[in-house]
Design a protein around this motif. Structure first.
Motif, mmCIF file in Angstrom:
data_model
loop_
_atom_site.group_PDB
_atom_site.id
_atom_site.type_symbol
_atom_site.label_atom_id
_atom_site.label_comp_id
_atom_site.label_asym_id
_atom_site.label_seq_id
_atom_site.Cartn_x
_atom_site.Cartn_y
_atom_site.Cartn_z
ATOM 1 N N ASN A 177 0.802 -1.125 0.000
ATOM 2 C CA ASN A 177 -0.038 0.075 0.040
ATOM 3 C C ASN A 177 0.878 1.397 -0.041
ATOM 4 O O ASN A 177 1.916 1.350 0.359
ATOM 5 C CB ASN A 177 -0.796 0.193 1.256
ATOM 6 N N ALA A 178 0.180 2.399 -0.377
ATOM 7 C CA ALA A 178 0.786 3.598 -0.012
ATOM 8 C C ALA A 178 -0.467 4.449 0.348
ATOM 9 O O ALA A 178 -1.702 4.287 -0.036
ATOM 10 C CB ALA A 178 1.238 4.280 -1.515
ATOM 11 N N ALA A 179 -0.229 5.446 1.243
ATOM 12 C CA ALA A 179 -1.198 6.424 1.712
ATOM 13 C C ALA A 179 -0.767 7.776 1.735
ATOM 14 O O ALA A 179 0.391 8.150 2.003
ATOM 15 C CB ALA A 179 -1.661 6.074 3.332
ATOM 16 N N TRP A 180 -1.469 8.824 1.561
ATOM 17 C CA TRP A 180 -1.454 10.206 1.903
ATOM 18 C C TRP A 180 -2.499 10.879 2.153
ATOM 19 O O TRP A 180 -3.472 10.469 2.739
ATOM 20 C CB TRP A 180 -1.019 10.610 0.266
ATOM 21 N N GLY A 181 -2.519 12.142 2.170
ATOM 22 C CA GLY A 181 -3.427 13.269 3.022
ATOM 23 C C GLY A 181 -4.753 13.491 2.318
ATOM 24 O O GLY A 181 -4.795 13.399 0.849
ATOM 25 N N THR A 182 -5.663 13.575 2.921
ATOM 26 C CA THR A 182 -7.072 14.219 2.259
ATOM 27 C C THR A 182 -7.398 15.382 3.071
ATOM 28 O O THR A 182 -6.518 15.843 3.967
ATOM 29 C CB THR A 182 -8.145 13.211 2.520
ATOM 30 N N ASP A 183 -8.571 15.924 2.871
ATOM 31 C CA ASP A 183 -8.952 17.226 3.582
ATOM 32 C C ASP A 183 -9.437 17.225 4.763
ATOM 33 O O ASP A 183 -9.749 17.916 5.496
ATOM 34 C CB ASP A 183 -10.087 17.890 2.786
ATOM 35 N N LYS A 184 -9.510 15.660 5.344
ATOM 36 C CA LYS A 184 -9.864 15.528 6.772
ATOM 37 C C LYS A 184 -8.545 14.730 7.729
ATOM 38 O O LYS A 184 -7.913 14.042 7.011
ATOM 39 C CB LYS A 184 -10.977 14.271 6.601
ATOM 40 N N LYS A 185 -8.382 15.523 8.507
ATOM 41 C CA LYS A 185 -7.324 15.146 9.569
ATOM 42 C C LYS A 185 -7.510 13.687 9.964
ATOM 43 O O LYS A 185 -8.666 13.298 10.394
ATOM 44 C CB LYS A 185 -7.545 16.028 10.903
ATOM 45 N N TRP A 186 -6.335 12.975 10.193
ATOM 46 C CA TRP A 186 -6.321 11.544 10.407
ATOM 47 C C TRP A 186 -6.900 10.624 9.465
ATOM 48 O O TRP A 186 -7.178 9.389 9.549
ATOM 49 C CB TRP A 186 -6.581 11.286 11.729
ATOM 50 N N VAL A 187 -7.433 11.325 8.154
ATOM 51 C CA VAL A 187 -8.012 10.405 7.143
ATOM 52 C C VAL A 187 -7.281 10.378 5.924
ATOM 53 O O VAL A 187 -6.845 11.333 5.109
ATOM 54 C CB VAL A 187 -9.445 10.745 6.904
ATOM 55 N N ALA A 188 -6.752 9.102 5.414
ATOM 56 C CA ALA A 188 -5.823 8.862 4.508
ATOM 57 C C ALA A 188 -6.414 8.279 3.144
ATOM 58 O O ALA A 188 -7.569 7.944 3.273
ATOM 59 C CB ALA A 188 -4.888 7.857 4.635
ATOM 60 N N ALA A 189 -5.990 8.953 2.096
ATOM 61 C CA ALA A 189 -6.131 8.165 0.742
ATOM 62 C C ALA A 189 -5.364 7.239 0.475
ATOM 63 O O ALA A 189 -4.082 7.219 0.671
ATOM 64 C CB ALA A 189 -6.267 9.215 -0.445
ATOM 65 N N THR A 238 1.466 10.259 -9.731
ATOM 66 C CA THR A 238 0.924 11.698 -10.123
ATOM 67 C C THR A 238 -0.718 11.612 -9.438
ATOM 68 O O THR A 238 -1.246 12.683 -9.507
ATOM 69 C CB THR A 238 0.405 11.534 -11.826
ATOM 70 N N GLU A 239 -0.852 10.625 -8.788
ATOM 71 C CA GLU A 239 -2.262 10.650 -8.223
ATOM 72 C C GLU A 239 -2.138 10.906 -6.753
ATOM 73 O O GLU A 239 -3.290 10.829 -5.895
ATOM 74 C CB GLU A 239 -3.035 9.104 -8.274
ATOM 75 N N THR A 240 -0.784 10.804 -5.954
ATOM 76 C CA THR A 240 -0.852 10.838 -4.567
ATOM 77 C C THR A 240 -0.481 12.195 -4.210
ATOM 78 O O THR A 240 0.478 12.503 -3.148
ATOM 79 C CB THR A 240 0.374 9.807 -4.223
ATOM 80 N N VAL A 241 -1.456 13.107 -4.201
ATOM 81 C CA VAL A 241 -1.279 14.345 -4.100
ATOM 82 C C VAL A 241 -2.247 14.658 -2.907
ATOM 83 O O VAL A 241 -3.336 14.581 -2.828
ATOM 84 C CB VAL A 241 -1.531 15.415 -5.214
ATOM 85 N N ASN A 242 -1.526 15.389 -1.704
ATOM 86 C CA ASN A 242 -2.605 15.707 -0.647
ATOM 87 C C ASN A 242 -3.262 17.185 -1.044
ATOM 88 O O ASN A 242 -2.895 17.687 -2.146
ATOM 89 C CB ASN A 242 -1.371 16.363 0.452
ATOM 90 N N THR A 243 -4.319 17.382 -0.214
ATOM 91 C CA THR A 243 -5.218 18.283 -0.804
ATOM 92 C C THR A 243 -4.597 19.712 -0.633
ATOM 93 O O THR A 243 -4.819 20.753 -1.231
ATOM 94 C CB THR A 243 -6.315 18.220 0.422
ATOM 95 N N ASP A 244 -3.357 19.687 0.134
ATOM 96 C CA ASP A 244 -2.539 21.091 0.048
ATOM 97 C C ASP A 244 -1.588 21.254 -1.038
ATOM 98 O O ASP A 244 -0.981 22.344 -1.253
ATOM 99 C CB ASP A 244 -1.881 21.208 1.454
#
Length: 288
Positions: A177-189, A238-244
């Motif tokens: 797996n890989a995980a990165w940030g979303t617009d919700k704290k502590w919730v990963a994509a 190219t898909e693993t971009v945080n909301t910031d």
């Protein structure tokens, strides 16, 4: 005895100079296009090398059952052995009526170890990583080989799971797996590959008794994770971009490695009769 030792050293040097791909006497193989920058072969009996590893302590994450401590990680006969033990002792952090799972348990029922390279051995993204390990597939077991970024909090810092083993719908799976940030704290994509353990044991009924090689190829556009040369997951960076707007896997931040054996939670209900559980690692190698 002296002559035998000299011959072994000479043979090892010859194998290395020839670019041998055999795993002999803890000599890292050569990988085309890469240079070895760090490795641990776990060849010295005792505690893991303190120049490479430190430890997590106590109840740490995911409402898991184990109490992490240093005693459960030992190097022996050329392997790192992380053991999970069934115990019953007072939780030193217990607070009656606490709302936190870390402090409302009166007792510690399981112990294990999580060793990490943070602050000691860290690497900028991209490279080739290879780990040879044997996992315990007993119910309750949740071993992992993973990396975390050093910039910011989880999951914005980025997580890569080269290997996880746990249960999905009560069936054992290998995950990459890989995980990165979303617009919700502590919730990963997540970009996750979930392969039933049966996929491997049907081809080799003794799969769980053997060591296997997990590898990761990481460049500026993708991460590929392999198990015994079989591609498990191909992650498009190219898909693993945080909301910031920040991408933790292509920015020049450093990552550190974790090796751990968790108990319970996604690992399932522990089979008490299977304890102690053992997660063994033959080597870890990082190439750039």
């Amino acid at each position: 005895m002296l002559l035998k030792s000299i011959l072994l050293i000479v043979c090892g040097l010859l194998l290395q100079s020839c670019g041998s791909y055999h795993y002999q006497s803890g000599i890292p193989k050569k990988v085309k296009g890469y240079q070895l920058v760090w490795n641990d072969e776990f060849n010295i009996d005792g505690k893991p090398d303190p120049e490479n590893w430190t430890y997590e302590s106590g109840f740490v994450r995911n409402n898991e059952l184990q109490w992490y401590q240093t005693d459960n990680a030992v190097c022996k006969d050329g392997h790192l052995v992380i053991s999970a033990n069934k115990v019953h002792r007072a939780n030193p952090n217990y607070i009656e009526g606490s709302d936190s799972w870390k402090t409302n348990r009166a007792f510690v029922e399981y112990t294990s170890s999580c060793i990490i390279t943070r602050g000691l051995q860290e690497w900028e993204n991209e490279g080739y990583y290879e780990i040879k390990a044997k996992v315990d597939t007993s119910s309750g077991s949740w071993p992992a080989i993973w990396l975390l970024g050093t910039y910011g909090g989880w999951p914005d810092n980025g997580e890569i799971d080269i290997m996880e083993f746990y249960r999905i719908d009560e069936k054992p799976h290998i995950l990459a797996n890989a995980a990165w940030g979303t617009d919700k704290k502590w919730v990963a994509a997540w970009d996750s590959a979930k392969i039933p353990l049966a996929h491997f044991t049907q081809k080799d009924p003794k799969w769980t008794e053997k060591f296997h090689i997990w590898a990761m190829e990481w460049n500026s556009t993708e991460i590929k994770i392999y198990l015994d040369d079989e591609l498990l997951n191909e992650i498009d960076l190219t898909e693993t971009v945080n909301t910031d707007g920040r991408n933790p896997f292509v920015n020049k931040q450093k990552f550190y490695l974790l090796l751990n054996l968790a108990i319970g939670a996604l690992g399932g209900e522990p089979d008490v009769d299977s304890f102690p559980l053992k997660y063994e690692v033959d080597y870890v190698r990082v190439y750039k």
